[in-house]
Motif scaffolding. Sequence first.
Motif, PDB file in Angstrom:
ATOM      1  N   LEU A   1       0.746  -1.153   0.030  1.00  0.00           N
ATOM      2  CA  LEU A   1      -0.007   0.076  -0.177  1.00  0.00           C
ATOM      3  C   LEU A   1       0.785   1.272   0.028  1.00  0.00           C
ATOM      4  O   LEU A   1       0.335   2.415  -0.624  1.00  0.00           O
ATOM      5  CB  LEU A   1      -1.038   0.014   1.032  1.00  0.00           C
ATOM      6  CG  LEU A   1      -1.608   1.092   1.508  1.00  0.00           C
ATOM      7  CD1 LEU A   1      -2.634   1.449   0.345  1.00  0.00           C
ATOM      8  CD2 LEU A   1      -2.465   1.019   2.755  1.00  0.00           C
TER       9      LEU A   1
ATOM     10  N   GLU B   1      -3.560  -5.342  -1.201  1.00  0.00           N
ATOM     11  CA  GLU B   1      -2.592  -4.343  -0.652  1.00  0.00           C
ATOM     12  C   GLU B   1      -2.449  -4.535   0.579  1.00  0.00           C
ATOM     13  O   GLU B   1      -1.377  -3.752   1.509  1.00  0.00           O
ATOM     14  CB  GLU B   1      -2.944  -2.898  -1.051  1.00  0.00           C
ATOM     15  CG  GLU B   1      -2.765  -2.745  -2.775  1.00  0.00           C
ATOM     16  CD  GLU B   1      -3.971  -3.226  -3.497  1.00  0.00           C
ATOM     17  OE1 GLU B   1      -3.979  -2.854  -4.658  1.00  0.00           O
ATOM     18  OE2 GLU B   1      -4.944  -3.707  -2.961  1.00  0.00           O
TER      19      GLU B   1
ATOM     20  N   THR C   1      -6.013  -4.322  -8.144  1.00  0.00           N
ATOM     21  CA  THR C   1      -4.474  -3.993  -8.011  1.00  0.00           C
ATOM     22  C   THR C   1      -4.482  -2.681  -8.777  1.00  0.00           C
ATOM     23  O   THR C   1      -5.010  -2.458  -9.885  1.00  0.00           O
ATOM     24  CB  THR C   1      -3.651  -5.082  -9.178  1.00  0.00           C
ATOM     25  OG1 THR C   1      -3.755  -6.126  -8.635  1.00  0.00           O
ATOM     26  CG2 THR C   1      -2.272  -4.544  -9.083  1.00  0.00           C
ATOM     27  N   THR C   2      -3.859  -1.687  -8.311  1.00  0.00           N
ATOM     28  CA  THR C   2      -3.730  -0.451  -8.514  1.00  0.00           C
ATOM     29  C   THR C   2      -2.286   0.138  -8.882  1.00  0.00           C
ATOM     30  O   THR C   2      -1.338  -0.597  -8.562  1.00  0.00           O
ATOM     31  CB  THR C   2      -4.347   0.377  -7.277  1.00  0.00           C
ATOM     32  OG1 THR C   2      -3.640   0.262  -6.142  1.00  0.00           O
ATOM     33  CG2 THR C   2      -5.958   0.086  -7.150  1.00  0.00           C
TER      34      THR C   2
ATOM     35  N   HIS D   1      -8.259   0.442  -2.715  1.00  0.00           N
ATOM     36  CA  HIS D   1      -7.458  -0.663  -2.512  1.00  0.00           C
ATOM     37  C   HIS D   1      -7.972  -1.853  -1.732  1.00  0.00           C
ATOM     38  O   HIS D   1      -9.048  -1.515  -1.062  1.00  0.00           O
ATOM     39  CB  HIS D   1      -6.017  -0.393  -2.035  1.00  0.00           C
ATOM     40  CG  HIS D   1      -6.149   0.455  -0.892  1.00  0.00           C
ATOM     41  ND1 HIS D   1      -6.210   1.785  -0.948  1.00  0.00           N
ATOM     42  CD2 HIS D   1      -5.972   0.220   0.402  1.00  0.00           C
ATOM     43  CE1 HIS D   1      -6.249   2.559   0.314  1.00  0.00           C
ATOM     44  NE2 HIS D   1      -6.133   1.299   1.265  1.00  0.00           N
TER      45      HIS D   1
END
Length: 448
Positions: A330, A351, A443-444, A347
């Motif tokens: 994160l 994360e 997923t970012t 998220h």
Amino acid sequence: MDDLPVVVIGAGPIGLAAAAQLVERGLEPLVLEAGPVAGSAVREWSHVRLFSTWGELVDPAAEKLLAPTGWVRPDGTTYPTGGDWAERYLQPLADVLGEKVRYGAQVTGVARAGRDRIVDAGRDEQPFTVHVRSADGREERITARAVIDASGTWSTPSPVGADGLPALGEKAAADRISYRVPDLNDPAVRARYAGRRTAVVGSGASAFTALALLADLAKEEDGTHAVWILRRGIGANTYGGGEADQLPARGALGLRAKAAVEAGHASAVTGFRTQAVERDGGRLVLVAEDGGRLDPVDEVIVLTGFRPDLSFLSELRLGLDERLQAPTALAPLIDPNVHSCGTVYPHGVNELSHPEQGVYLVGMKSYGRAPTFLAMTGYEQVRSIAGAIAGDQEAAERVELTLPETGVCGGAGLFDEPENAEQSGGCCAAPATLQIGIGAPATTSGGC
């Protein structure tokens, strides 16, 4: 372990939302709250108005639980105070959860049953043991299938010392130092600051709030003055996003702080890194690392952020970023050393997972020392985690949240350099809504 409860630490907004999400999944939560009521920490800033509207402060699963009781969501376009949030939403939600919430239950430790953090053998097959001390001093141990730590950071404010440690003399001057936004509606608190010279240390929204309140007091009480202590210079973005901030209440607050300085109710001292707090008779003198000294003040309000209390998690294997003390995956998404904007990216479980399976830090605590947390983000966190605990991985990895750009720039890696204080533009110059498609993988990626 499927028959064991999921222990949730903290009956604040995110902890109660986690419980609601777990109930919706058919799982059994047990919320442990150290205070005597729901939202105990929120109630300590009951006089402060939130930046988010009611429409952004109610978790969907929580609203479903509340609906059969006749509860009606307040006007979604209005901004509640902390007290409103606690009384009109958090306490009713806790009441609906009933015996699933225990008050006066201080968590003192979390571990794997029969395993300290060194032992590998059979570790993941063991349940968690949560050590609890009640208000009367009685101790017990609760067994849990998973642990969601939503205890926040309110109890551990950062000190005035610029190196992250208490300044020399800071603890000895505790009678003249506060780490909270003052409630000037309280006669005793008002008397503490009326007609006095107060140093306000910090550069975020809490400092803006304190400056605005003291400026209002100065209009009514002669001799009241605030000295705003900044570790960097004043630039185009010192007061936040202003009218460009898509959290309008926050933008307006920054403009009020600016007006306080321009009207002479507050004076700014820039490039000041506090090293020591000295007594000068009945007053205090702040001393900088370069030897500079401020004129004496009567009171000091330190609003330099918060940090997570990790002491009771010491027997768990957590994966935390060495700078932010946030989960490793994160941290890059929220790191103020990298991101110049306050955008908070949605998220979930991916994360927030740790090497220790089944334990999650959520809410403010998941952000470690980063200041950009929004309640909506926390609700998305616990929705994803509840899905993962229930075995619904597809739901856990799905993003169900759209967030606005905040329009607020928060510095750069060399945030103390004058040229960075003067920066403007970037993505913050033209704020726009950040669209996160429902059904997209959780997923970012970072960047503005």
